[in-house]
Structures are given as C-alpha cells and as structure tokens.
Design a protein around this motif. Structure first.
Motif, PDB file in Angstrom:
ATOM      1  N   ALA A  43       0.844  -1.200   0.000  1.00  7.85           N
ATOM      2  CA  ALA A  43       0.000   0.000   0.000  1.00  7.85           C
ATOM      3  C   ALA A  43       0.873   1.242   0.000  1.00  7.85           C
ATOM      4  CB  ALA A  43      -0.903   0.010   1.224  1.00  7.85           C
ATOM      5  N   THR A  47      -2.574   5.032   3.001  1.00  7.40           N
ATOM      6  CA  THR A  47      -3.787   4.578   2.320  1.00  7.40           C
ATOM      7  C   THR A  47      -4.034   3.110   2.635  1.00  7.40           C
ATOM      8  OG1 THR A  47      -2.640   3.914   0.295  1.00  7.40           O
ATOM      9  CG2 THR A  47      -3.434   6.191   0.395  1.00  7.40           C
ATOM     10  N   LEU A  48      -5.282   2.698   2.514  1.00 10.89           N
ATOM     11  CA  LEU A  48      -5.628   1.302   2.727  1.00 10.89           C
ATOM     12  C   LEU A  48      -5.214   0.482   1.509  1.00 10.89           C
ATOM     13  CD1 LEU A  48      -9.202   1.734   4.243  1.00 10.89           C
ATOM     14  CD2 LEU A  48      -7.038   1.372   5.455  1.00 10.89           C
ATOM     15  N   LEU A  49      -4.751  -0.721   1.757  1.00 10.40           N
ATOM     16  CA  LEU A  49      -4.305  -1.600   0.678  1.00 10.40           C
ATOM     17  C   LEU A  49      -5.478  -2.025  -0.198  1.00 10.40           C
ATOM     18  CD1 LEU A  49      -2.060  -3.310  -0.660  1.00 10.40           C
ATOM     19  CD2 LEU A  49      -2.596  -5.111   0.999  1.00 10.40           C
ATOM     20  N   THR A  50      -5.327  -1.812  -1.492  1.00 18.20           N
ATOM     21  CA  THR A  50      -6.246  -2.313  -2.505  1.00 18.20           C
ATOM     22  C   THR A  50      -5.386  -2.835  -3.653  1.00 18.20           C
ATOM     23  OG1 THR A  50      -8.005  -0.752  -1.963  1.00 18.20           O
ATOM     24  CG2 THR A  50      -8.066  -1.718  -4.158  1.00 18.20           C
ATOM     25  N   THR A  99      -9.764  -5.954  -1.692  1.00 19.12           N
ATOM     26  CA  THR A  99      -9.782  -4.791  -0.819  1.00 19.12           C
ATOM     27  C   THR A  99     -10.395  -5.189   0.529  1.00 19.12           C
ATOM     28  OG1 THR A  99     -10.369  -2.439  -0.749  1.00 19.12           O
ATOM     29  CG2 THR A  99     -12.041  -3.935  -1.603  1.00 19.12           C
ATOM     30  N   GLY A 100     -10.472  -4.250   1.444  1.00 15.60           N
ATOM     31  CA  GLY A 100     -11.074  -4.534   2.748  1.00 15.60           C
ATOM     32  C   GLY A 100     -10.211  -5.423   3.616  1.00 15.60           C
ATOM     33  N   ARG A 103      -7.144  -5.313   9.829  1.00 13.00           N
ATOM     34  CA  ARG A 103      -5.990  -4.766  10.550  1.00 13.00           C
ATOM     35  C   ARG A 103      -5.062  -5.915  10.945  1.00 13.00           C
ATOM     36  NH1 ARG A 103      -6.789   0.550  12.265  1.00 13.00           N
ATOM     37  NH2 ARG A 103      -8.923   1.261  11.997  1.00 13.00           N
ATOM     38  N   THR A 109      -2.818  -1.427  13.483  1.00 20.22           N
ATOM     39  CA  THR A 109      -2.016  -1.175  12.287  1.00 20.22           C
ATOM     40  C   THR A 109      -2.737  -1.732  11.067  1.00 20.22           C
ATOM     41  OG1 THR A 109      -0.005  -1.401  13.613  1.00 20.22           O
ATOM     42  CG2 THR A 109       0.243  -1.501  11.216  1.00 20.22           C
ATOM     43  N   GLU A 110      -2.914  -0.861  10.056  1.00 15.18           N
ATOM     44  CA  GLU A 110      -3.539  -1.305   8.806  1.00 15.18           C
ATOM     45  C   GLU A 110      -2.614  -2.291   8.080  1.00 15.18           C
ATOM     46  OE1 GLU A 110      -6.549  -0.659   7.938  1.00 15.18           O
ATOM     47  OE2 GLU A 110      -6.985   0.986   9.312  1.00 15.18           O
ATOM     48  N   THR A 111      -3.181  -3.236   7.372  1.00 14.60           N
ATOM     49  CA  THR A 111      -2.399  -4.161   6.558  1.00 14.60           C
ATOM     50  C   THR A 111      -1.778  -3.381   5.407  1.00 14.60           C
ATOM     51  OG1 THR A 111      -3.739  -6.066   7.143  1.00 14.60           O
ATOM     52  CG2 THR A 111      -2.526  -6.189   5.062  1.00 14.60           C
ATOM     53  N   GLY A 112      -0.471  -3.441   5.292  1.00 16.60           N
ATOM     54  CA  GLY A 112       0.231  -2.668   4.278  1.00 16.60           C
ATOM     55  C   GLY A 112       0.716  -3.474   3.088  1.00 16.60           C
TER      56      GLY A 112
END
Length: 132
Positions: A43, A47-50, A99-100, A103, A109-112
């Motif tokens: 990512a 930003t969130l991973l997509t 997407t989606g 954590r 921590t957001e998944t990167g």
C-alpha cells in the motif's frame, strides 16, 4: 467475454471491477501454467491496501487465471481468491479487485502488504496489477 468467479474471501473483499482508480502504471507479468508469478503488493503509506488485477487472454485460447492474496505474516489473517475464465476465441480483458484487508494482529495497524500469487491453466496470460 471472460467470466470472474470468487473462490475464497476470508477477511478480505474479492470482486470483479471494471478498472482501477490507481494513478500508477502498474506492474506487468506474463503468467502461465508453467510460469506462476508471486509478488508482494504494498500500500501507499497512509492509504488502505487495494490490489487491482487486469488480465488479458491475448491468444484467445480457452484458459483460466487464478489470483490469490494471502497474509504474508504467516498468521493466516486473511485470504482471497478469484478465477477468470475465458472460452475458446475469447481474448477479452477482465478485472479483479482485492480490498477490505483486516488490521494486523495488534488491531491498530492497517495491513500494508499481501502476497499475490497468480497462475493460468494453459497459455500465458498478460497481467498488470496495481495498488491503489
């Protein structure tokens, strides 16, 4: 026209889309039955991973492309899989989006990143993948 089927969606959203909102040029690979490809999409910070995948069956032969995302930490925190199927004579383009992502184990921590694996059932398929 290619068809997309969602085979697995465990803590990640897997869907067919019509394109990408990425502003980058993406990364390109030829994916075959004898030449599977594994990548690590990351990512953009903040930003969130997509992960968006564009696949084209350039030779028009009956074929499938299976794309799988998994948790690179080894904790099996998420997994998603979709298959694009082309009939004989179909050289169309299809898109898959992952997407989606949940954590990480610390729940803050957001998944990167993820592990992306792709393989076709026959001839090479032209694939471009993007992170948004």
């Amino acid at each position: 026209m290619a068809t997309v089927s969602v085979d697995l969606a465990s803590f990640v959203t897997v869907q067919e889309v019509s394109g990408t909102s990425s502003t980058g040029i993406g990364s390109t690979s030829n994916v075959g039955s004898q030449a599977p490809v594994t990548k690590t999409p990351m990512a953009t910070p903040g930003t969130l991973l997509t992960v968006d995948i564009q696949a084209e069956n350039t030779k028009g032969l009956a074929n499938t492309l299976t794309a799988t995302v998994t948790d690179p930490s080894g904790s099996s925190g998420f997994a998603g899989q979709a298959t694009i199927t082309w009939d004989e004579g179909d050289s169309g383009v299809a898109w898959i989006q992952f997407t989606g992502f949940p954590r990480q184990a610390d729940q803050s921590t957001e998944t990167g990143e993820c592990t992306l694996s792709m393989q076709s059932s026959g001839e090479d398929v032209s694939v471009r993948w993007f992170t948004v």
